[in-house]
Enzyme design. Sequence first.
Site, short mmCIF file in Angstrom:
data_model
loop_
_atom_site.label_atom_id
_atom_site.label_comp_id
_atom_site.label_asym_id
_atom_site.label_seq_id
_atom_site.Cartn_x
_atom_site.Cartn_y
_atom_site.Cartn_z
CD1 TRP A 409 -3.23 1.49 0.77
CD2 TRP A 409 -1.28 2.56 2.17
NE1 TRP A 409 -3.56 2.80 1.21
CE2 TRP A 409 -2.57 3.35 2.02
CE3 TRP A 409 -0.42 2.58 2.78
CZ2 TRP A 409 -2.31 4.69 2.48
CZ3 TRP A 409 -0.26 4.14 3.41
CH2 TRP A 409 -1.51 5.07 3.42
CG HIS A 410 3.26 2.34 3.22
ND1 HIS A 410 2.82 1.28 3.79
CD2 HIS A 410 3.35 3.32 3.94
CE1 HIS A 410 2.36 1.77 5.16
NE2 HIS A 410 2.70 3.03 5.23
N GLY A 411 3.65 1.78 -1.41
CA GLY A 411 4.53 1.95 -2.81
C GLY A 411 4.60 0.80 -3.52
#
Lengths: 574, 411
Positions: A409-411
């Site tokens: 989700w962060h990248g």
Amino acid sequence: MLFNSYEFCLLFLPITFALFWGWHSLRWRLSLLTIGSFAFYSFSQFTTRDASFDFRAFLKSLSITSFADLKHSLWAWRFSLVLLTSSSVDYFAARAIVRAPAEARGRKRALLALSLVANLGLLAFFKYAGFFSQIAHDVSAALGGGEIRILSIVLPVGISFYTFESMSYVIDIYRGVATPAKSYLDYACFITFFPHLVAGPIIRYSDILHQFRDVNWTRRGPDWEQVNIGLTLFTMGLVKKLIIADRLAGEINPLWHALAGGGGLGAAQAWGAVLGYTFRIYFDFSGYSDMATGLGHLFGVRLPQNFDSPYKAIDPVDFWKRWHMTLSAWLRDYLYIPLGGDGRKRIRRDTGEPIRDTGVPPVLGATAYENPSRLDNAQHGRDAHVTGKPSRVLQYRNLMFTMLLGGLWHGAAWLFVIWGAWHGLLLAGTHALRRAGVIGDRPGVAGTWVRRQVTFLLVIVGWVLFRAADVKSGIGVSTMTPALKMFKEMAGLGTAKAITFTTARGAEVEQVLNPTLLWSLIAFGWVWCNFLPNSFQIAYRLKERWYFAMATGVTFGVCVLHFGTKMDFLYFRF
Amino acid sequence: MNDGLQNAVIETPAGDAPATVAAAPKAPRKGSRKFAMIFIASFAFIVLLGFWVNVSGNSTGLFPSSINPSMAERAWKTRRVDDAIRRNRKAGVVIMGSSRMMQANPEYIEGLTGQPTFNYGVSAAGPLDFLTQLKYMVSKKYRPKTIVLGLDESAFAEVSSQYEIQTVAHWGLLSKAPFPENFSLLGRALGNVTPETTWMSLMNIVDSFDSSGKNEKGAPKRERNLKHVSNVMLENGYIIYKDRAVLAEEDNHNLDREIQQHARKWVKMMGSGEGGKRALEPLARRVDLFDQYLKLAKDNGIEVRVLLLPMHPDFERAALTADMMEDRDKLNGMLKAVCEKYGTVYKDFRKVESYGGDLEQFWDGAHQRPENMRRMMNAAFDKPPMEMLGKLRDDAYIMRHLPKATSLNTY
């Protein structure tokens, strides 16, 4: 538009605040916030590109005088359309679910699936298409297949946050645990409310719904007590961002760049770079969250707390209760629990029925910050009990899977996935140690300190992976290379000395850095994180004395004078 | 959905982290409004005080007044243009570009071309500056025969240089900046106010009130600025970096160290690649401004010679990423095409050998010493690089025999 900019603090915010409280009408207030938030979001598309207000780009997008201008305008405003599309699909899907008869479970399921596909599809396209096309390209190349084009798609600001918020609404409606929005305006205002739109906190409709109708919104003027809390939180957020995080960034970025460019750092500089990043990311993101929550208060809306002194955590489980709390709660309720949690079930005490909801009731009797022991909500705590035997295998598997996806989700990068896996391992390991009785929930003073520092070190290891994911490696450099190199440098095993580059004459030129400011900031950050109360604890125990008002106002003014040196927020990219 | 999975719970990654807030609103406490008002008043006072100090002390050179005139290059050189117009001493050749062109010696170019020459180069100049400067000159009927325009590789990139806002320090120049960049420049000038500029401005104000700093008539002594002197700018726009001139004379100039320091500055300016930015990618708007510039020159019968400037190979290796090299190639192709469109002479001087340059004749990674600049100017006018075609006096010599009108500080 950044919170820490002149155009926001001196134009957008005062004007919106005055207009909002100036007219005593719920519809007006909802409409104003929705339109204002869309305008804010459209500005954000420009300002996050180079961390400065690009007036030219904005004006150009308004004045269409040629085909080139038209293309530019469509490009500039298109992300607002993505936001509009995403929220509209979810609103109408949720409405159709509510209107469908109880027995039409298939139709409801199809509508939920439609919403999930739309949201995850947008996220997959904008955030992960490049990543997956890169994987396809690499696999194809390894197998000797044809050339596959690597996609490069610009990420709309805040898409990771608002798609999660929007999805949680439809899921809650499907589960029958949330009250549907009264109108599209209510829903649009919830999704676009500018304080949380771009980088959280990740809110749920049930957090906001009742607040749109409560006395804070129906009164004529603002609740000054709330305004004061808001101003204090906003000021503390600015201090964290401008005075600490941005200064740290200026010191550590060249070090990370030197590493990525093939230079060595030496153990001291490597630790400086990593510790600096550890504090930078906390002050940057928690500063943003403080500002967002503070802004919510100015408009009579309480947003959830996102950070609770995370570097005071005594183990990784405790860390995730304190770091990005709204994301971890989201992952818990919409991923971990649906996956099966640890295998046990929650049962309502009163009726004995299984609990199917996400566990977030619309109204709590008190807030987390008003009660430091942090109340369990009704379904999770007082009115529920658990049955069944926990399954370690199930729990560890689900924790791992949840954190892997949390990392992704962060990248869109392997290092974020590895970062997620690292935290999954830490959580599973902590649970295992707790079960084995090696660590307890309430250590003594010395035990707390030791465990706090050990947890801090474990978290730091994760930040190396996290930061390295953002380092642009050269062609042919392995994904893990910058992280591994940093670990080696930290251990003092770096083969290269502190060398920036070798000149054509063969001279090795040493990198000369002034470490005083960096280490001073690190020491300051460590003291702040370990010994001082957090922003919420300060703001909600606010004593409304004139000297405190003056000190806060002066601090805010000094921060405004720092706007010339602003940088964008790290979490704008996620 | 599977009910069993949905109903499972207990040990969670986030434990019992609260995901919601809300409480019954309380009655406002006495003094709540007063707190907010004192906050706003204190904030407003600090911000207004900050701006007043910056305007009065003018440490940035952006807010000129009779007490503290702007010594910033853009304003200072434009005042020389005004002066030349007043005295009817317009130049036939004008040098434009960034600080890398400011070391093209007008005295030598006068010998080379037979035309009076003025160096209108300003630090970190890009198409916005070139167009603004040319529009200003044309509006004042100052039409040189030839313009030599040196371009940095970053001139077309999304690098917002703080130097750009010096345009604000000359209202005539600002009035010629294209819309909407002129508003952006004004906004950025105000945004340039920081605690550091405020402190420096405050020191300037304190200096102004210092009785020892006044002469018999009460005006501040010019000498008070001497402690800040670093570089010298001659009336014809030629810049001399004082420290470097001294080091060169003593044969003490350490090029390796200079390149290394320059590379660090470059990395800081261009960023570390965080967020995957392509630091040198040409922007469409800047290309458009450049196009307007060439068109304006052509419409006014001004010949333009465009040069893409070199960097030291050591510096390239230390500071330029593969992306940057690629974007520089892209820029070269684009410049060639635009120049062809207007029949403008274009010279690609990225390689030092292309104009007979010497690798030792650099001050740092990108700024060249007078000897290299001389060779480059020869090549720009299609003359043999090594031939000495004009008078080229040593910087240290010039510093010892300074003419009357010089700037004592170039910031």
